[in-house]
Motif scaffolding. Structure first.
Motif, PDB file in Angstrom:
ATOM      1  N   SER A 125       0.342  -1.062   0.058  1.00  0.00           N
ATOM      2  CA  SER A 125       0.359  -0.124  -0.120  1.00  0.00           C
ATOM      3  C   SER A 125       0.859   1.410  -0.206  1.00  0.00           C
ATOM      4  O   SER A 125       1.844   1.547   0.547  1.00  0.00           O
ATOM      5  CB  SER A 125      -0.434  -0.277   1.210  1.00  0.00           C
ATOM      6  OG  SER A 125      -1.352   2.158   1.443  1.00  0.00           O
ATOM      7  N   GLY A 126       0.526   2.490  -1.027  1.00  0.00           N
ATOM      8  CA  GLY A 126       1.343   3.569  -1.121  1.00  0.00           C
ATOM      9  C   GLY A 126       2.382   3.595  -2.051  1.00  0.00           C
ATOM     10  O   GLY A 126       3.559   4.543  -2.260  1.00  0.00           O
ATOM     11  N   CYS A 127       2.472   2.626  -2.206  1.00  0.00           N
ATOM     12  CA  CYS A 127       4.446   2.494  -3.206  1.00  0.00           C
ATOM     13  C   CYS A 127       3.455   2.668  -4.835  1.00  0.00           C
ATOM     14  O   CYS A 127       4.220   3.140  -5.672  1.00  0.00           O
ATOM     15  CB  CYS A 127       4.369   0.846  -3.666  1.00  0.00           C
ATOM     16  SG  CYS A 127       2.658  -0.148  -4.900  1.00  0.00           S
ATOM     17  N   GLY A 128       2.956   3.932  -4.741  1.00  0.00           N
ATOM     18  CA  GLY A 128       2.225   4.158  -6.064  1.00  0.00           C
ATOM     19  C   GLY A 128       1.356   3.248  -7.684  1.00  0.00           C
ATOM     20  O   GLY A 128       1.178   3.943  -8.921  1.00  0.00           O
ATOM     21  N   LYS A 129       0.983   2.015  -6.420  1.00  0.00           N
ATOM     22  CA  LYS A 129       0.128   1.174  -8.385  1.00  0.00           C
ATOM     23  C   LYS A 129      -0.895   2.071  -8.264  1.00  0.00           C
ATOM     24  O   LYS A 129      -1.220   2.106  -9.454  1.00  0.00           O
ATOM     25  CB  LYS A 129       0.316  -0.425  -8.063  1.00  0.00           C
ATOM     26  CG  LYS A 129      -0.367  -0.460  -6.262  1.00  0.00           C
ATOM     27  CD  LYS A 129       0.126  -2.392  -5.672  1.00  0.00           C
ATOM     28  CE  LYS A 129      -1.207  -2.436  -4.882  1.00  0.00           C
ATOM     29  NZ  LYS A 129      -0.570  -1.165  -3.542  1.00  0.00           N
ATOM     30  N   SER A 130      -2.126   2.333  -7.550  1.00  0.00           N
ATOM     31  CA  SER A 130      -3.082   2.436  -7.961  1.00  0.00           C
ATOM     32  C   SER A 130      -3.123   4.083  -8.608  1.00  0.00           C
ATOM     33  O   SER A 130      -4.229   4.120  -9.560  1.00  0.00           O
ATOM     34  CB  SER A 130      -4.551   2.546  -6.778  1.00  0.00           C
ATOM     35  OG  SER A 130      -4.822   1.901  -5.902  1.00  0.00           O
ATOM     36  N   LEU A 143      10.326  -5.333   7.340  1.00  0.00           N
ATOM     37  CA  LEU A 143      11.629  -4.508   8.100  1.00  0.00           C
ATOM     38  C   LEU A 143      11.416  -3.475   7.765  1.00  0.00           C
ATOM     39  O   LEU A 143      12.266  -2.736   7.369  1.00  0.00           O
ATOM     40  CB  LEU A 143      12.711  -5.275   6.660  1.00  0.00           C
ATOM     41  CG  LEU A 143      12.532  -6.079   5.965  1.00  0.00           C
ATOM     42  CD1 LEU A 143      13.637  -6.009   4.073  1.00  0.00           C
ATOM     43  CD2 LEU A 143      13.603  -7.123   7.244  1.00  0.00           C
ATOM     44  N   GLY A 144      10.361  -2.942   9.031  1.00  0.00           N
ATOM     45  CA  GLY A 144      10.378  -1.322   9.657  1.00  0.00           C
ATOM     46  C   GLY A 144       9.409  -0.927   8.501  1.00  0.00           C
ATOM     47  O   GLY A 144       8.625  -1.725   7.786  1.00  0.00           O
ATOM     48  N   GLU A 145       8.804   0.866   8.866  1.00  0.00           N
ATOM     49  CA  GLU A 145       8.354   1.122   7.939  1.00  0.00           C
ATOM     50  C   GLU A 145       8.990   1.741   7.268  1.00  0.00           C
ATOM     51  O   GLU A 145       9.853   1.509   5.838  1.00  0.00           O
ATOM     52  CB  GLU A 145       8.360   2.939   8.591  1.00  0.00           C
ATOM     53  CG  GLU A 145       7.161   2.873   9.663  1.00  0.00           C
ATOM     54  CD  GLU A 145       5.825   2.516   9.140  1.00  0.00           C
ATOM     55  OE1 GLU A 145       4.734   3.090   8.662  1.00  0.00           O
ATOM     56  OE2 GLU A 145       5.597   1.157   9.900  1.00  0.00           O
ATOM     57  N   ILE A 146       7.835   1.897   5.544  1.00  0.00           N
ATOM     58  CA  ILE A 146       8.839   1.693   4.377  1.00  0.00           C
ATOM     59  C   ILE A 146       8.834   3.760   3.849  1.00  0.00           C
ATOM     60  O   ILE A 146       8.176   4.367   4.922  1.00  0.00           O
ATOM     61  CB  ILE A 146       7.157   2.159   3.512  1.00  0.00           C
ATOM     62  CG1 ILE A 146       6.642   0.516   3.615  1.00  0.00           C
ATOM     63  CG2 ILE A 146       7.723   2.596   1.842  1.00  0.00           C
ATOM     64  CD1 ILE A 146       5.186   0.840   2.509  1.00  0.00           C
ATOM     65  N   PRO A 147      10.025   4.290   3.720  1.00  0.00           N
ATOM     66  CA  PRO A 147      10.496   5.436   4.120  1.00  0.00           C
ATOM     67  C   PRO A 147       9.189   6.379   3.022  1.00  0.00           C
ATOM     68  O   PRO A 147       8.406   6.191   2.131  1.00  0.00           O
ATOM     69  CB  PRO A 147      12.119   4.927   2.908  1.00  0.00           C
ATOM     70  CG  PRO A 147      12.137   3.619   2.723  1.00  0.00           C
ATOM     71  CD  PRO A 147      10.839   3.759   3.059  1.00  0.00           C
ATOM     72  N   SER A 148       9.383   7.496   3.130  1.00  0.00           N
ATOM     73  CA  SER A 148       7.971   8.258   2.972  1.00  0.00           C
ATOM     74  C   SER A 148       8.671   8.716   1.275  1.00  0.00           C
ATOM     75  O   SER A 148       9.443   8.817   0.466  1.00  0.00           O
ATOM     76  CB  SER A 148       8.338   9.454   3.802  1.00  0.00           C
ATOM     77  OG  SER A 148       7.420  10.513   2.802  1.00  0.00           O
ATOM     78  N   ALA A 149       7.701   8.942   0.385  1.00  0.00           N
ATOM     79  CA  ALA A 149       7.907   9.202  -1.078  1.00  0.00           C
ATOM     80  C   ALA A 149       7.976  10.459  -1.363  1.00  0.00           C
ATOM     81  O   ALA A 149       8.153  10.926  -2.043  1.00  0.00           O
ATOM     82  CB  ALA A 149       6.721   8.421  -1.268  1.00  0.00           C
ATOM     83  N   ALA A 150       7.845  10.896  -0.160  1.00  0.00           N
ATOM     84  CA  ALA A 150       8.028  12.905   0.070  1.00  0.00           C
ATOM     85  C   ALA A 150       9.388  12.824   0.025  1.00  0.00           C
ATOM     86  O   ALA A 150      10.014  13.928   0.172  1.00  0.00           O
ATOM     87  CB  ALA A 150       7.562  13.460   1.025  1.00  0.00           C
ATOM     88  N   ASN A 151      10.595  11.844   0.938  1.00  0.00           N
ATOM     89  CA  ASN A 151      12.067  12.128   0.700  1.00  0.00           C
ATOM     90  C   ASN A 151      12.470  10.641   0.829  1.00  0.00           C
ATOM     91  O   ASN A 151      12.984   9.732   1.747  1.00  0.00           O
ATOM     92  CB  ASN A 151      11.563  12.298   1.803  1.00  0.00           C
ATOM     93  CG  ASN A 151      12.682  12.885   3.071  1.00  0.00           C
ATOM     94  OD1 ASN A 151      13.853  13.303   2.304  1.00  0.00           O
ATOM     95  ND2 ASN A 151      13.751  12.742   3.430  1.00  0.00           N
ATOM     96  N   PRO A 152      12.452   9.786  -0.946  1.00  0.00           N
ATOM     97  CA  PRO A 152      13.220   9.058  -0.973  1.00  0.00           C
ATOM     98  C   PRO A 152      14.156   9.194  -0.364  1.00  0.00           C
ATOM     99  O   PRO A 152      15.148   9.557  -0.825  1.00  0.00           O
ATOM    100  CB  PRO A 152      12.807   8.839  -1.759  1.00  0.00           C
ATOM    101  CG  PRO A 152      12.383  10.126  -2.989  1.00  0.00           C
ATOM    102  CD  PRO A 152      11.981  11.104  -1.835  1.00  0.00           C
TER     103      PRO A 152
END
Ligand code: SF4
Ligand code: MG
Length: 323
Positions: free
Chosen positions: A50-55, A273-282
């Motif tokens: 969820s949140g990877c940009g696929k939608s 493996l912990g939280e996904i880094p933010s797409a605002a700050n890749p």
């Protein structure tokens, strides 16, 4: 030969203002330069957490949200520059089925009118002929034609998804974009709707862009798959190979989190493996490096190049370990 759909360098950033009292501008890099092709008759999966940009990618290629950059060629015609009648014609040939069909159905409009309206708008049929086609479509998706006189709220979630599928078919599309088409349904209903989609695919020769976080569903439905991470495709190839023997460390983690190839078992991806880094700050370099157990010094400095998978004609992987 020209593929059915060719997506090149698609990009979509969202600019948001956040914070109080001094708001700052944040650029969320939802989709960052993605490219893939779908051949006629193919089911192509787009997977990721969820949140990877696929939608966002699925919506941007149809311009339900306008992308910032890229090309989207449908049988060679550019969807992103098409206007007027040309755009309308392209939008007839590519239909989208949403996760929650209820949100795309007007609660006061009968199912019959929801199905005949797109036929009229696209000049396919009107009046009694449209009604006859709508009744035939209801049967094709496993609902009684008498359902045409009812309102959306009178149906269960699974029935509403069948109606959403019937409505997509009213305009005889060539490509269906299915965005998590069964994720909102009870597990017992998911398999029935997936079977219907596969049947329709075979009978009508439809192509699919199938967006899902559920690897077991994608493994069952799709021929090819692209794995997305933080707005980028990190691996693409034959679904059977990529989902069983992925080359990219992120795809390996996804596989290990979802080992059961059974569409009746829903396997949500755990937070790995912990939280996904933010797409605002890749992160710089390879976007997966902060979570990757194989990370090397180069991984935080340099974006890995796209490299063909050994022995495969199309697709590839973006990882410094490969090639
Ligand atoms: Fe891991 Fe490096 Fe490959 Fe990225 S490039 S997936 S950090 S090994
Ligand atoms: Mg989504």
């Amino acid at each position: 030969t020209e593929p059915l759909l060719r997506v090149e360098g698609l990009r979509k950033h969202f600019v948001l203002k956040k914070g109080f009292p001094k708001p700052r501008t944040i650029r969320v890099r939802a989709v960052e330069d993605i490219s893939f092709s779908i051949e006629p008759g193919q089911a192509f999966g787009l997977v990721g957490e969820s949140g990877c940009g696929k939608s966002t990618a699925a919506r941007a290629l149809l311009r339900l949200i306008e992308p910032d950059a890229g090309r989207v060629l449908f049988r060679g015609e550019d969807v992103l520059t098409a206007k007027g009648q040309a755009l309308k014609a392209l939008r007839r040939r590519i239909q989208i089925v949403f996760q929650d069909p209820y949100s795309s159905l007007d609660p006061r409009q009968s199912i019959g009118s929801a199905l005949t309206e797109p036929m009229r708008v696209h000049g396919i049929a009107t009046g009694a002929e449209a009604r006859r086609r709508a009744a035939a479509l209801m049967e094709e998706v496993g609902l009684p034609p008498s359902a045409l006189d009812r309102l959306p709220h009178e149906f269960s979630g699974g029935q509403r998804q069948r109606i959403g599928i019937a409505r997509a078919l009213t305009v005889e599309p060539e490509l269906i974009i299915a965005d998590e088409p069964v994720s909102a349904l009870d597990v017992s209903v998911q398999a029935q709707v997936l079977l219907l989609l596969r049947e329709l695919r075979q009978r009508r020769g439809l192509s699919f862009l199938f967006v899902s976080h559920d690897l077991s569903v994608v493994r069952w439905f799709c021929d090819r798959v692209a794995v997305m991470y933080l707005g980028r495709i990190v691996e693409e190839g034959p679904a059977a190979r990529v989902l069983a023997n992925p080359l990219h460390p992120y795809a390996q983690v996804l596989r290990d989190a979802s080992p059961i190839p059974d569409p009746s078992r829903r396997t949500a991806l755990p937070r790995i493996l912990g939280e996904i880094p933010s797409a605002a700050n890749p992160p710089p370099g390879c976007p997966f490096h902060p979570r990757c157990i194989h990370a090397m010094p180069i991984c935080s400095q340099q974006m890995p190049a796209w490299t063909p998978a050994p022995g495969e004609k199309a697709g590839g992987v973006a990882c410094h370990l490969v090639g």
